[in-house]
Design an enzyme around this catalytic site. Structure first.
Site, PDB file in Angstrom:
ATOM      1  N   GLY A  45       0.835  -1.191   0.000  1.00  0.00           N
ATOM      2  CA  GLY A  45       0.000   0.000   0.000  1.00  0.00           C
ATOM      3  C   GLY A  45       0.868   1.237   0.000  1.00  0.00           C
ATOM      4  O   GLY A  45       2.047   1.185   0.381  1.00  0.00           O
ATOM      5  N   GLN A  50       3.172   9.962   1.244  1.00  0.00           N
ATOM      6  CA  GLN A  50       4.433   9.220   1.313  1.00  0.00           C
ATOM      7  C   GLN A  50       5.338   9.511   0.120  1.00  0.00           C
ATOM      8  O   GLN A  50       6.531   9.210   0.162  1.00  0.00           O
ATOM      9  CB  GLN A  50       4.162   7.712   1.378  1.00  0.00           C
ATOM     10  CG  GLN A  50       3.440   7.277   2.644  1.00  0.00           C
ATOM     11  CD  GLN A  50       3.296   5.766   2.681  1.00  0.00           C
ATOM     12  OE1 GLN A  50       2.342   5.223   2.152  1.00  0.00           O
ATOM     13  NE2 GLN A  50       4.248   5.071   3.289  1.00  0.00           N
ATOM     14  N   CYS A  87       6.031   0.234   7.481  1.00  0.00           N
ATOM     15  CA  CYS A  87       5.671   1.377   6.634  1.00  0.00           C
ATOM     16  C   CYS A  87       6.884   1.742   5.805  1.00  0.00           C
ATOM     17  O   CYS A  87       8.002   1.755   6.317  1.00  0.00           O
ATOM     18  CB  CYS A  87       5.247   2.559   7.508  1.00  0.00           C
ATOM     19  SG  CYS A  87       4.753   3.996   6.538  1.00  0.00           S
ATOM     20  N   LEU A  88       6.663   2.026   4.533  1.00  0.00           N
ATOM     21  CA  LEU A  88       7.781   2.354   3.641  1.00  0.00           C
ATOM     22  C   LEU A  88       8.497   3.628   4.078  1.00  0.00           C
ATOM     23  O   LEU A  88       9.639   3.853   3.688  1.00  0.00           O
ATOM     24  CB  LEU A  88       7.281   2.476   2.197  1.00  0.00           C
ATOM     25  CG  LEU A  88       6.760   1.157   1.601  1.00  0.00           C
ATOM     26  CD1 LEU A  88       6.076   1.410   0.262  1.00  0.00           C
ATOM     27  CD2 LEU A  88       7.877   0.142   1.437  1.00  0.00           C
ATOM     28  N   HIS A 129      -4.553   1.779   7.252  1.00  0.00           N
ATOM     29  CA  HIS A 129      -3.200   2.337   7.385  1.00  0.00           C
ATOM     30  C   HIS A 129      -3.000   3.491   6.394  1.00  0.00           C
ATOM     31  O   HIS A 129      -2.481   4.553   6.757  1.00  0.00           O
ATOM     32  CB  HIS A 129      -2.188   1.201   7.154  1.00  0.00           C
ATOM     33  CG  HIS A 129      -0.736   1.590   7.163  1.00  0.00           C
ATOM     34  ND1 HIS A 129       0.186   1.050   8.045  1.00  0.00           N
ATOM     35  CD2 HIS A 129      -0.024   2.451   6.371  1.00  0.00           C
ATOM     36  CE1 HIS A 129       1.383   1.583   7.796  1.00  0.00           C
ATOM     37  NE2 HIS A 129       1.286   2.428   6.781  1.00  0.00           N
ATOM     38  N   GLU A 130      -3.433   3.281   5.143  1.00  0.00           N
ATOM     39  CA  GLU A 130      -3.224   4.320   4.118  1.00  0.00           C
ATOM     40  C   GLU A 130      -4.123   5.534   4.360  1.00  0.00           C
ATOM     41  O   GLU A 130      -3.685   6.681   4.180  1.00  0.00           O
ATOM     42  CB  GLU A 130      -3.459   3.760   2.710  1.00  0.00           C
ATOM     43  CG  GLU A 130      -2.601   2.561   2.320  1.00  0.00           C
ATOM     44  CD  GLU A 130      -1.137   2.698   2.646  1.00  0.00           C
ATOM     45  OE1 GLU A 130      -0.614   3.825   2.697  1.00  0.00           O
ATOM     46  OE2 GLU A 130      -0.498   1.651   2.884  1.00  0.00           O
ATOM     47  N   HIS A 133      -2.634   7.749   6.816  1.00  0.00           N
ATOM     48  CA  HIS A 133      -1.604   8.643   6.269  1.00  0.00           C
ATOM     49  C   HIS A 133      -2.228   9.952   5.784  1.00  0.00           C
ATOM     50  O   HIS A 133      -1.622  11.015   5.894  1.00  0.00           O
ATOM     51  CB  HIS A 133      -0.883   7.981   5.089  1.00  0.00           C
ATOM     52  CG  HIS A 133       0.267   7.096   5.478  1.00  0.00           C
ATOM     53  ND1 HIS A 133       1.347   7.550   6.203  1.00  0.00           N
ATOM     54  CD2 HIS A 133       0.522   5.791   5.213  1.00  0.00           C
ATOM     55  CE1 HIS A 133       2.214   6.551   6.376  1.00  0.00           C
ATOM     56  NE2 HIS A 133       1.743   5.463   5.785  1.00  0.00           N
TER      57      HIS A 133
END
Ligand code: NI
Length: 163
Positions: A45, A50, A87-88, A129-130, A133
């Site tokens: 995702g 991000q 998380c990236l 989660h997204e 963000h």
């Protein structure tokens, strides 16, 4: 086109992202680029903040095909589940997070059409989660006990489920 992923604590990750007024060709291209970037990472995702764009766009792919959602909002939640997340933007950090087990999300698709997505399991966690963000939240905010946050060598132990 690959996009650069920002690292926590970049302040853009703490900003509330702006709604998209219209799904223009530029937004469709951003979705394509975000999907390419997510797959290359690899991750399951990615949210626009991000990649340094403070707008309400997310992409996800848990193995059943990539989707892009514009202005996503959760309209219903059900049950609870705990999944270890990463998380990236925080490479090497992972922790269990309790979230709803099933969610219904309303959004606009890449073509500008309204869509309703019902998700459970990993996909439900990814969407939450997204969407977090987009509100300026990162997953470590949701960890109940800081002692559960693990620091792993991201190079030695590549984690599959990065969001
Ligand atoms: Ni993330």
């Amino acid at each position: 086109m690959m996009l650069k992923i920002v690292r926590y604590p970049n302040p853009i990750l703490r900003k509330k992202a702006k709604a998209v007024k219209r799904v223009t060709p530029e937004i469709a291209k951003l979705i394509d680029d975000m999907i390419e970037t997510m797959h290359a990472a690899p991750g399951v995702g990615l949210a626009a903040p991000q990649v340094a764009k403070s707008i309400r766009v997310i992409v996800a792919d848990v193995g059943s095909g990539a989707i892009g959602l514009v202005n996503p909002r959760i309209v219903s939640k059900e049950g609870k589940q705990t999944i270890v997340e990463g998380c990236l933007c925080l490479p090497g950090v992972e922790a269990p997070v309790e979230r709803a087990a099933k969610v219904v999300v309303k959004a606009l698709a890449r073509d500008g059409e309204a869509v309703v997505v019902t998700a459970e399991g990993l996909m439900a966690t990814v969407l939450q989660h997204e969407i977090d963000h987009l509100e300026g939240h990162v997953f470590i905010d949701r960890v109940k006990d800081p002692a559960l946050i693990k620091f792993v060598d991201a190079k030695k132990e590549p984690k599959e489920e990065l969001l």
